[in-house]
Design a protein around this motif. Structure first.
Motif, PDB file in Angstrom:
ATOM      1  N   GLN A 456       0.832  -1.217   0.000  1.00  0.00           N
ATOM      2  CA  GLN A 456       0.000   0.000   0.000  1.00  0.00           C
ATOM      3  C   GLN A 456       0.862   1.260   0.000  1.00  0.00           C
ATOM      4  N   THR A 457       1.903   1.263   0.861  1.00  0.00           N
ATOM      5  CA  THR A 457       2.740   2.468   0.975  1.00  0.00           C
ATOM      6  C   THR A 457       3.364   2.811  -0.372  1.00  0.00           C
ATOM      7  N   GLY A 458       3.912   1.792  -1.032  1.00  0.00           N
ATOM      8  CA  GLY A 458       4.551   2.034  -2.326  1.00  0.00           C
ATOM      9  C   GLY A 458       3.569   2.637  -3.314  1.00  0.00           C
ATOM     10  N   PHE A 459       2.356   2.063  -3.343  1.00  0.00           N
ATOM     11  CA  PHE A 459       1.363   2.545  -4.307  1.00  0.00           C
ATOM     12  C   PHE A 459       0.986   4.002  -4.006  1.00  0.00           C
ATOM     13  N   PRO A 522      -6.746  -1.130  -4.233  1.00  0.00           N
ATOM     14  CA  PRO A 522      -7.396   0.188  -4.189  1.00  0.00           C
ATOM     15  C   PRO A 522      -7.876   0.613  -5.582  1.00  0.00           C
ATOM     16  N   VAL A 523      -8.962  -0.012  -6.029  1.00  0.00           N
ATOM     17  CA  VAL A 523      -9.406   0.193  -7.416  1.00  0.00           C
ATOM     18  C   VAL A 523      -9.748   1.658  -7.678  1.00  0.00           C
ATOM     19  N   VAL A 558      -8.143  -1.516 -15.163  1.00  0.00           N
ATOM     20  CA  VAL A 558      -9.269  -1.546 -16.112  1.00  0.00           C
ATOM     21  C   VAL A 558      -9.981  -2.900 -16.064  1.00  0.00           C
ATOM     22  N   THR A 559      -9.238  -3.937 -15.615  1.00  0.00           N
ATOM     23  CA  THR A 559      -9.899  -5.255 -15.526  1.00  0.00           C
ATOM     24  C   THR A 559     -11.040  -5.199 -14.507  1.00  0.00           C
ATOM     25  N   TYR A 560     -10.984  -4.247 -13.555  1.00  0.00           N
ATOM     26  CA  TYR A 560     -12.074  -4.101 -12.583  1.00  0.00           C
ATOM     27  C   TYR A 560     -13.156  -3.157 -13.113  1.00  0.00           C
TER      28      TYR A 560
END
Length: 1199
Positions: A456-459, A522-523, A558-560
């Motif tokens: 999460q932090t990296g994102f 986290p979509v 986009v797959t979501y």
């Protein structure tokens, strides 16, 4: 021998030495003097007194050095024939020189100290311990005389350890004797070294502040440095217990010395060697003391002080050592700390991480990169990766990476604090660039590991940085782009930031999708970022390229939310036709071409990885592409074909044979119309018509702007690219059930494996005849009469491209690939590119045809004959650089994917003549190379400059590897290794040669190999090529062929009746290989093993092999008889394999080639002394330890 004789000879020698060393001497005069000195050393009976006289303190340093060299020469080459008294006389005099024959420690020249210590070590190597038991005592006594003598004793002990343990430059038995005696006395030696170090350091510290004592302090400092250097030579190999003795007293001292400027580098070296020790984990545990408060304090304060001094080379070198010490400490911690060990995470682990992070954020790019491997090990570690201290470090590490990914620090620039450090570490910007690229790749790995622990932090950080870049104004920096104002160059501040951010987000986001469960992703945040990127508009090609990478990185979101797919497609399609200046007449810049290519490959990647997702939008995609294709000039041929490939990838998802076939027919209709037209048929099948059609027979006035036949060339390219794209991408469904339901399954093999049909087969086979015609024509272009027809402008049209030449010679590409200047290629360069790409692509099609269309391709009528009369025609005139890709991209895949039913009809008729031809061709080429190296340099003709010769030679090497690789892959199955991994055939010459080379036990012949070996002509061609290639001068190819190919091929024909001449020839070929490659350990070990296998297997049946052995230079006949009798007497108990092999290696040592530097070297012979440890077979009654004064075995166990 009178004193006058000695004096007059010495006078002559002094004159001669003066002449040799005087820069003003003429060459003739100098050679005469040199000859006189050398003859004196070799022949004069009074060398010792002369040497001693010349070594006296009163002489000049040059003369003294020569005198000592004479003494060294005597010890090395005459010792074995000297009377005992003369040896004692020489030894006493040399010890006297150490005692009182040199200047004081601060005045004496270092080369005098060096040669004096060498003489003593040479004597030790010949006499200690058996004939000189008191040697260590004598050295100890000498060292008590003062600093001058102590330093020399240190040099002696270091040199001894280097010769005996590190370089092992003496016979095995002597080495063993000396090393065992050293080990027995190690406690004394170590305490002597430590005491010397401690006493001198203490004196130095006491006196260094007192100016009157300055010289004394310097002398003690010198001894301290010598003691540290000597310790460094021992710490590497002595028992760990000596290093950790006395509560790790040695390590404590070394840590203390880290804060002593004159001694800190030596102390850091010793510490590094100690901390890097491998060995039993139990023995290494005491090293953890370095994580204690005291040690940590000293290490960190030393680092802070050195860094605070600013950039001084000495301090910088010390910082690098300290950084290595911390890395090694981290490795020890990772090794010792495990789920099953009692070592606990040190209390100072947090302090350690902070200091380690300080190195990761240091301005020096080199220091930053040095820490990466250790970070990786910590993040991977089963225990530490769960430690809260390390987890708290991840955001800090990622923050540091955000800075470290920015490509700054070029030594020629001044735009960053790193530049100053880079000037110490790198010779040129190119050097730095190569280093930085591998450093960045390494960081990517480590960041992914960190994000596995905390995705999460990296994102979150990637998202913040991305938003920041999207809103920052563009700063192009001082070096403006040439095409348009306000565009970035690769050095612009904005671009280096975008570039770093893109790499960061790519690494972090891909890892997050691998780590998190679907419902944790986290979509919403991801889609928000994607929208920001899609809405961002820029006319800067370099920045747009980064934007496209970010689109690809965020695409998995986009797959979501599939409803965002059309927006993504629009963004990518807009970039496919990107231009900086619309309708510009100038050629596109490299940066613009890259953006367009990037957009195409993003579309292909999306269709390859997410075909199900794109399938519902297929019509939209198809219409987009049709619209772009309708304008012939809008896209390059490569871009058109990339888009068509993307469509083919999606059509694979129809999972309906008929529907996909109809689609492919429609897609390829324009190509088929063009390719099968009567005009094209004429052009493709007639070399003259072809040359004229592509415009290679013209003379062109303006070679940059004028290119009348460009369109014709692009039409041919378009057809070939499209056929290749379709053959490469069209496939049946992977799941058998789906393939069956979709109509792709046509039956089963006898073995039960399914037979599929490819929906593109019908289309492609229609076009095959003309493709083969084009290949035939292309091969015929190399006929001399055709080359003569090329126009003036195009005389070199069939030559290699410069880029290819540089790649083969290993020359680096210039750093400033000028992204921003238009790529004005001359029409000659375009023509060269056209021929090169066309040739490669035609063979790519044939190489892909087998795996793609399978039995439909292999059953084409008369395929073998058709291929022989097209691809393999006029090979004599085809240059090596064209033959290589043909073998790699066509012959290899064709043969490997061929079902065994067609071996007899297709593969054997093709490979037999091909291998025979290739063998003849390569033999002739190697002969030319060997003759060339024998000719004197000045006889070589000037019309073939060295660079051209190097290129030709390197090409022959690469072609050799390609040929041997092809044969190996066809004939030998390496269990558990995929054949496709052999792509690294262009490996560097200096690839680390493995020295452990017992071939894989499972190197068996493949079915194809057995089939080829059944055909007599093919079998002969394969064996002759494999064994001849062993003496071609390419080590890499020799080692691979020896270990993988030679024995399995020969084993196959052993049961038959081989002619004695053939057997002798095989064996001789291996020995010739040893003569050529013996100097390379890897090859030598492999060839010795092969020769041994052949001799053991065939000597019982063929006495001729013994006759070959007898011709080996310097072979010991009695030793050979002994080896043979053991081999031929089956009743004798077999000696261990290794002992037999060693015996055999000694027998053939006369034909093992030596490196050039050793070929004319005078041999040094060191005699073995009486054994220290007498082996006594114990009888059951007597006590083992009672033999001869209880000496034998007890000596082994003495400390």
């Amino acid at each position: 021998m009178s004193a006058e004789q000695v004096s007059s000879l010495c006078e002559q020698l002094v004159k001669a030495v003066t002449v040799i060393m005087d820069p003003a001497s003429t060459q003739r005069y100098r050679l005469e003097a040199l000859k006189f000195c050398e003859e004196f050393k070799e022949k004069c009976p009074i060398c010792v007194p002369c040497g001693l006289k010349l070594a006296e303190k009163t002489q000049t340093a040059i003369v003294r050095h020569f005198g000592l060299q004479i003494l060294e020469h005597v010890v090395k080459f005459r010792w074995n024939n000297m009377p005992r008294l003369e040896k004692v006389y020489l030894k006493n005099n040399v010890m006297g020189l150490i005692s009182s024959g040199t200047q004081s420690i601060l005045e004496e020249e270092s080369h005098i100290k060096d040669v004096l210590s060498r003489i003593v070590v040479e004597m030790i190597k010949r006499e200690w311990p058996q004939h000189w038991p008191d040697m260590l005592k004598e050295l100890d006594t000498l060292s008590k005389q003062g600093e001058t003598q102590t330093e020399l004793v240190m040099f002696i002990l270091l040199r001894l350890a280097e010769d005996v343990v590190t370089f092992q430059t003496l016979p095995t038995q002597r080495r063993r004797d000396i090393q065992q005696t050293l080990t027995q006395n190690m406690e004394k030696i170590f305490s002597f070294l430590l005491t010397t170090l401690q006493q001198n350091v203490n004196k130095y510290r006491r006196m260094k502040t007192d100016l009157a004592q300055e010289p004394k302090a310097q002398a003690n400092c010198r001894v301290g440095i010598a003691a540290l250097n000597t310790l460094a030579g021992y710490i590497d190999w002595v028992a760990l217990s000596h290093i950790t003795a006395d509560n790790c007293k040695l390590l404590e001292m070394l840590c203390l010395l880290l804060n002593e400027p004159e001694l800190q580098i030596g102390a850091a070296e010793c510490l590094l060697i100690a901390v890097s020790r491998k060995g039993k984990l139990e023995d290494r545990k005491p090293l953890m003391v370095l994580f204690g408060d005291v040690a940590m304090h000293y290490i960190l304060s030393a680092a802070q002080t050195a860094d605070g001094e600013g950039l001084v080379e000495k301090h910088y070198v010390f910082l690098k050592r300290l950084c290595q010490v911390l890395c090694a400490l981290g490795s020890q911690l990772c090794a010792l700390l495990g789920s099953d060990s009692d070592v606990e995470t040190p209390a100072n682990f947090g302090k350690y991480l902070d200091s380690f992070l300080a190195f990761t954020t240091h301005p020096s790019q080199f220091l930053r990169s040095s820490t990466q491997i250790t970070w990786g090990a910590l993040f991977r570690h089963e225990v530490l990766s769960r430690d809260p201290l390390l987890l708290a470090m991840i955001p800090k590490y990622l923050r540091a990476s955000m800075t470290n990914l920015v490509k700054v620090g070029f030594p020629s620039k001044t735009d960053s604090p790193s530049c100053e450090y880079s000037r110490f570490d790198f010779d040129s910007d190119e050097d730095f660039n190569a280093f930085f690229n591998s450093f960045r790749a390494q960081q990517g790995e480590v960041m992914r590991m960190a994000c596995r622990l905390d995705p999460q932090t990296g994102f979150q950080m990637a998202g913040e940085w991305l938003k920041y870049q999207l809103t920052s104004p563009v700063d192009t920096g001082p070096m403006n782009s040439k095409t348009g104002e306000g565009l970035c160059s690769i050095f612009s501040p904005s671009f280096v930031q975008w570039d770093a951010m893109t790499f960061f987000s790519e690494s972090v986001i891909s890892q997050m999708f691998r780590t998190l469960d679907k419902d944790e992703i986290p979509v919403n945040d991801g889609i928000d970022l994607l929208q920001l990127v899609l809405n961002f508009e820029t006319k800067d090609p370099l920045i747009l390229s980064c934007v496209l990478t970010n689109v690809s990185a965020l695409f998995p979101f986009v797959t979501y939310r599939p409803e965002y797919l059309p927006q993504v497609l629009s963004k990518l399609f807009a970039s496919v036709t990107f231009e900086v200046i619309e309708e510009s007449k100038a050629p596109r810049t490299r940066a613009v071409k890259n953006v367009r290519r990037h957009a195409c490959s993003s579309i292909i990647k999306m269709c390859r990885d997410y075909p199900q997702l794109v399938l519902p939008n297929f019509e939209m995609l198809y219409n987009h592409v049709k619209q772009l294709l309708s304008n012939e000039l809008l896209l390059t041929q490569m871009e058109k074909c990339a888009l068509m490939e993307a469509l083919v990838l999606i059509s694979n998802q129809f999972k309906d044979y008929e529907r996909q076939k109809v689609f492919l027919e429609e897609l390829m209709a324009p190509v088929a119309g063009l390719w099968l037209s009567p005009e094209m048929q004429r052009v493709l099948s007639d070399p003259e018509a072809f040359i004229s059609y592509v415009g290679a027979d013209n003379k062109i006035a303006d070679p940059v702007l004028e290119d009348p036949s460009g369109l014709n060339r692009s039409r041919i390219s378009f057809c070939v690219y499209t056929i290749l794209g379709v053959v490469k991408r069209a496939r049946w469904p992977a799941a058998t059930e789906e393939a069956k339901a979709g109509g792709f399954l046509v039956g089963y093999m006898p073995s039960g494996s399914p037979i599929y049909r490819n929906p593109c087969t019908e289309q492609v086979l229609k076009l095959l005849d003309n493709l083969l015609a084009l290949i035939r024509t292309h091969n015929n272009l190399y006929m001399p009469e055709m080359v003569a027809r090329l126009g003036e402008t195009f005389a070199k049209a069939l030559d290699m491209l410069e880029v290819e030449k540089n790649a083969i010679l290993g020359l680096p590409q210039p750093l400033l690939e000028l992204y921003d200047s238009p790529v004005y290629k001359t029409v000659l360069e375009r023509m060269q590119g056209f021929f090169c790409t066309l040739y490669d692509n035609c063979f790519h099609i044939l190489g892909n045809a087998g795996p793609s269309m399978q039995q439909d391709f292999y059953t084409v009528e008369g395929l073998a004959t058709q291929l022989l009369s097209s691809a393999f025609i006029n090979l004599n005139n085809i240059p090596d650089y064209r033959l290589r890709p043909m073998l790699r991209v066509f012959v290899k895949p064709l043969v490997l994917s061929c079902p065994s039913e067609y071996y007899e009809t297709l593969v054997c008729p093709m490979l037999g003549p091909l291998v025979t031809y290739l063998h003849a061709r390569l033999s002739q080429k190697w002969q030319v190379i060997n003759q060339r190296s024998m000719l004197c340099e000045d006889e070589a003709a000037d019309d073939n400059p060295e660079s051209q010769e190097m290129l030709e030679e390197q090409l022959v090497r690469l072609l050799t590897r390609e040929v041997m690789d092809l044969i190996t892959v066809c004939c030998v199955s390496k269990k558990g290794v995929e054949h496709n991994t052999t792509a690294a055939v262009d490996g560097d010459d200096d690839e680390a040669m493995a020295t452990d080379v017992t071939p894989p036990a499972s190197a068996e012949l493949t079915e194809l190999g057995k089939c080829l070996m059944k055909q007599e002509d093919v079998c002969t061609a394969l064996l002759i090529t494999a064994y001849t290639s062993l003496s071609w001068k390419d080590t890499l190819s020799c080692q691979r062929t020896t270990t993988q190919l030679c024995w399995p091929l020969l084993k196959q024909v052993l049961p038959g009746n081989l002619l004695p001449d053939a057997v002798s020839w095989f064996f001789t070929s291996v020995l010739k290989g040893l003569q050529t490659h013996g100097q390379h350990d890897g090859c030598m070990a492999a060839l010795v093993h092969l020769a041994f296998q052949i001799y053991e297997a065939l000597r019982p049946r063929y006495t001729e092999l013994k006759a070959v052995m007898e011709q080996i230079p310097d072979i010991q006949r009695d030793s050979l008889e002994q080896f043979d009798s053991k081999l031929l007497n089956p009743t004798l108990q077999k000696v261990a394999d290794k002992r037999r092999k060693d015996h055999f290696k000694r027998l053939i040592s006369g034909c093992i080639g030596k490196p050039l530097g050793e070929q004319f070297r005078k041999e040094v012979h060191i005699r073995n002394l009486p054994s220290l440890f007498k082996k006594v077979k114990p009888s059951l009654e007597t006590d083992v330890l009672e033999n001869e004064d209880g000496e034998g075995l007890t000596a082994l166990f003495e400390p």
